[in-house]
Design an enzyme around this catalytic site. Structure first.
Site: not given
Ligand SMILES: CC(C)(COP(=O)(O)OP(=O)(O)OC[C@H]1O[C@@H](n2cnc3c(N)ncnc32)[C@H](O)[C@@H]1OP(=O)(O)O)[C@@H](O)C(=O)NCCC(=O)NCCS
Length: 174
Positions: A139-141, A143
């Site tokens: 999920f963070y990757e 962004f």
């Protein structure tokens, strides 16, 4: 169409009793720990609610942090020898019933905007996060978060990258 608001957590206003994101530690934080964190200034929590509702559908917690310069994959000589100042995204969670509707993205975009604002007043090199698992990591990757060398799930996003372009904020769910 629902209007969504992100605002600082207020225990006298927000309804946190039924919040459930599927992760026990993140779920337990709201009923058991957030009050102490606020009182002792260990973290500031912001919540997402529908306009006119007190029910928390998502939240995040921010704190100041620092990262040893050797944790960055960029050459160490570009960094000072002292710890590098960061904002720690300590928690991010969306209620299970509301996941997949863009709320997590909007909360994260809000975090990044806050960091840009704070970065005009104090030195902040990056936003960091300890992803709880592989799924959260991806999920963070999405962004643009990058790996740090001191932990498999330890990620960072340089504030300079945020300046270059904030992720688009998805439209509120209908
Ligand atoms: C991770 C979490 C915050 C995402 O919130 P959300 O509101 O469901 O996310 P969004 O609806 O904004 O999804 C944004 C994008 O990320 C993707 N995404 C969402 N959750 C994801 C996950 N766990 N892994 C990989 N990608 C994910 C979505 O498919 C979506 O992609 P799209 O834009 O191509 O459709 C939420 O699922 C959650 O609370 N999970 C449990 C707790 C957790 O893992 N928190 C992270 C703590 S480190």
């Amino acid at each position: 169409m629902d209007e969504w608001i992100i605002e600082p957590f207020d225990r006298t206003i927000h309804d946190r009793a039924d919040f459930s994101c599927g992760n026990a530690a993140l779920d337990n934080f709201l009923p058991s720990l957030v009050r102490q964190y606020e009182k002792r200034r260990l973290g500031r929590t912001y919540v997402a609610v529908r306009s006119g509702s007190k029910l928390i559908v998502g939240y995040f917690t921010l704190a100041a942090g620092s990262i040893p310069p050797e944790a960055f994959s960029t050459p160490v000589k570009k960094f000072p020898l002292h710890p590098v100042p960061v904002v720690l995204l300590a928690r991010l969670a969306v209620d299970r019933r509301e996941q997949g509707r863009g709320i997590g993205s909007r909360l994260l975009a809000h975090v990044l905007r806050l960091c840009l604002e704070l970065g005009t007043s104090i030195g902040i090199h990056a936003v960091t996060v300890d992803a709880i698992d592989d799924s959260a990591k991806s999920f963070y990757e999405r962004f643009g978060f990058l790996p740090l060398l001191d932990g498999l799930f330890h990620l960072y996003l340089p504030v300079a990258s945020i300046e270059d372009g904030l992720p688009p904020t998805p439209k509120p769910p209908s």
